[in-house]
Design a protein around this motif. Structure first.
Motif, PDB file in Angstrom:
ATOM      1  N   GLN A  59       0.863  -1.171   0.000  1.00  0.00           N
ATOM      2  CA  GLN A  59       0.000   0.000   0.000  1.00  0.00           C
ATOM      3  C   GLN A  59       0.900   1.222   0.000  1.00  0.00           C
ATOM      4  O   GLN A  59       1.528   1.547   1.006  1.00  0.00           O
ATOM      5  CB  GLN A  59      -0.911   0.004   1.236  1.00  0.00           C
ATOM      6  N   HIS A  60       1.002   1.906  -1.138  1.00  0.00           N
ATOM      7  CA  HIS A  60       1.907   3.040  -1.249  1.00  0.00           C
ATOM      8  C   HIS A  60       1.339   4.280  -0.567  1.00  0.00           C
ATOM      9  O   HIS A  60       0.121   4.433  -0.438  1.00  0.00           O
ATOM     10  CB  HIS A  60       2.215   3.330  -2.714  1.00  0.00           C
ATOM     11  N   THR A  61       2.242   5.165  -0.158  1.00  0.00           N
ATOM     12  CA  THR A  61       1.857   6.400   0.524  1.00  0.00           C
ATOM     13  C   THR A  61       1.745   7.531  -0.493  1.00  0.00           C
ATOM     14  O   THR A  61       2.744   7.916  -1.113  1.00  0.00           O
ATOM     15  CB  THR A  61       2.900   6.786   1.589  1.00  0.00           C
ATOM     16  N   LYS A  66       4.192  15.470   1.287  1.00  0.00           N
ATOM     17  CA  LYS A  66       5.324  14.685   1.785  1.00  0.00           C
ATOM     18  C   LYS A  66       6.265  14.285   0.650  1.00  0.00           C
ATOM     19  O   LYS A  66       5.889  14.237  -0.518  1.00  0.00           O
ATOM     20  CB  LYS A  66       4.818  13.403   2.474  1.00  0.00           C
ATOM     21  N   ILE A  67       7.496  13.972   1.028  1.00  0.00           N
ATOM     22  CA  ILE A  67       8.478  13.368   0.130  1.00  0.00           C
ATOM     23  C   ILE A  67       8.586  11.910   0.549  1.00  0.00           C
ATOM     24  O   ILE A  67       8.841  11.612   1.723  1.00  0.00           O
ATOM     25  CB  ILE A  67       9.841  14.065   0.241  1.00  0.00           C
ATOM     26  N   ILE A  68       8.386  10.994  -0.390  1.00  0.00           N
ATOM     27  CA  ILE A  68       8.367   9.571  -0.087  1.00  0.00           C
ATOM     28  C   ILE A  68       9.691   8.929  -0.504  1.00  0.00           C
ATOM     29  O   ILE A  68      10.268   9.298  -1.533  1.00  0.00           O
ATOM     30  CB  ILE A  68       7.189   8.874  -0.804  1.00  0.00           C
ATOM     31  N   ASN A 108       8.996   7.308  -7.778  1.00  0.00           N
ATOM     32  CA  ASN A 108       9.011   8.766  -7.678  1.00  0.00           C
ATOM     33  C   ASN A 108       8.728   9.213  -6.249  1.00  0.00           C
ATOM     34  O   ASN A 108       7.720   8.834  -5.651  1.00  0.00           O
ATOM     35  CB  ASN A 108       7.960   9.384  -8.606  1.00  0.00           C
ATOM     36  N   ALA A 109       9.608  10.041  -5.731  1.00  0.00           N
ATOM     37  CA  ALA A 109       9.443  10.554  -4.369  1.00  0.00           C
ATOM     38  C   ALA A 109       8.348  11.599  -4.280  1.00  0.00           C
ATOM     39  O   ALA A 109       7.743  11.809  -3.220  1.00  0.00           O
ATOM     40  CB  ALA A 109      10.760  11.155  -3.876  1.00  0.00           C
ATOM     41  N   VAL A 110       8.095  12.267  -5.407  1.00  0.00           N
ATOM     42  CA  VAL A 110       7.078  13.325  -5.471  1.00  0.00           C
ATOM     43  C   VAL A 110       6.339  13.218  -6.801  1.00  0.00           C
ATOM     44  O   VAL A 110       6.770  12.520  -7.717  1.00  0.00           O
ATOM     45  CB  VAL A 110       7.724  14.727  -5.364  1.00  0.00           C
ATOM     46  N   GLN A 207      11.178   1.676   3.150  1.00  0.00           N
ATOM     47  CA  GLN A 207      10.565   0.997   2.014  1.00  0.00           C
ATOM     48  C   GLN A 207      10.230   2.023   0.932  1.00  0.00           C
ATOM     49  O   GLN A 207       9.600   3.054   1.216  1.00  0.00           O
ATOM     50  CB  GLN A 207       9.287   0.264   2.426  1.00  0.00           C
ATOM     51  N   GLY A 208      10.635   1.731  -0.300  1.00  0.00           N
ATOM     52  CA  GLY A 208      10.342   2.619  -1.407  1.00  0.00           C
ATOM     53  C   GLY A 208       8.859   2.714  -1.680  1.00  0.00           C
ATOM     54  O   GLY A 208       8.164   1.697  -1.748  1.00  0.00           O
ATOM     55  N   GLY A 209       8.376   3.946  -1.839  1.00  0.00           N
ATOM     56  CA  GLY A 209       6.959   4.150  -2.110  1.00  0.00           C
ATOM     57  C   GLY A 209       6.077   4.106  -0.878  1.00  0.00           C
ATOM     58  O   GLY A 209       4.869   4.342  -0.976  1.00  0.00           O
TER      59      GLY A 209
END
Length: 217
Positions: A59-61, A66-68, A108-110, A207-209
């Protein structure tokens, strides 16, 4: 869990190679004291290779404020640096080390527009060497989001020698969507505006994403 498309050629080559090795051992050295251990080791190695290319269900954020984290791994650097590649000024660097056991998809962080996407040939120093950020083979991407810009850098290491990046200038991207892949680990650097609030600690596993890295000031 799915297997990343970048993994199919590698997995196929490894599978054929291991099959030939086991066939040769069974044909020329049929004794079970040799053939059985070889078969067990081959199976373990094959599972290990497949795990490099796994894409676990998560489940991605999604949060525009925010920057992920763009990658799985461990936070190894949080410091102020001078960026010579693009910004030509001081930035806050956050680096995530990806071990061979981590998931290797980069996200992608943003959300925003891609302003810059460039591959740089280079060395293959170990990923924890500070010079790897500037001397190693790498691919840099700059995102523009709400008037701010961040640079995300995929860096090859001593083992990781294949960087895949799908972005080009002008692309409009969504947060946590996949933008690339680093085969067999290495590291990802983020160069953020000074004053960015960082929600991570050194040596923290992320964790990425999923894991929130921080937020703009």
């Amino acid at each position: 869990m799915k297997i990343h498309r970048e993994g199919y050629p590698t997995i196929a080559v490894v599978l054929v190679f291991l099959a030939l090795v086991n066939f040769a051992v069974g044909y020329f050295f049929p004794h079970p004291l040799l053939s059985i251990p070889i078969a067990v080791l081959s199976t373990g190695f094959f599972i290990f290779i497949v795990s490099f290319f796994r894409i676990p269900k998560r489940q991605h954020t999604i949060d525009a404020s925010k920057i992920i984290c763009p990658a799985d791994g461990k936070v190894v650097v949080i410091e102020e640096v001078y960026d010579e590649e693009y910004f030509k000024d001081k930035r806050l660097q956050v680096s995530i080390f990806m071990s061979p056991l981590n998931v290797h998809v980069n996200r992608n962080a943003v959300a925003g527009e891609v302003l810059y996407s460039k591959y740089h040939p280079g060395k293959f120093l170990v990923a924890w060497d500070p010079k790897s950020s500037t001397d190693n083979e790498r691919h840099s991407v700059v995102y523009k989001v709400d008037g701010r810009q961040i640079l995300v850098k995929q860096i090859a290491g001593a083992v990781a020698r294949r960087i895949v990046n799908y972005l080009k200038p002008g692309d409009i991207v969504k947060q946590t969507e996949e933008f690339g892949f680093i085969k067999f680990g290495s590291r990802v650097d983020l160069l953020l505006p000074l004053g960015t609030k960082i929600d991570l600690q050194l040596n923290q596993t992320v964790q990425g994403g999923v894991t929130v890295l921080g937020q703009f000031n």
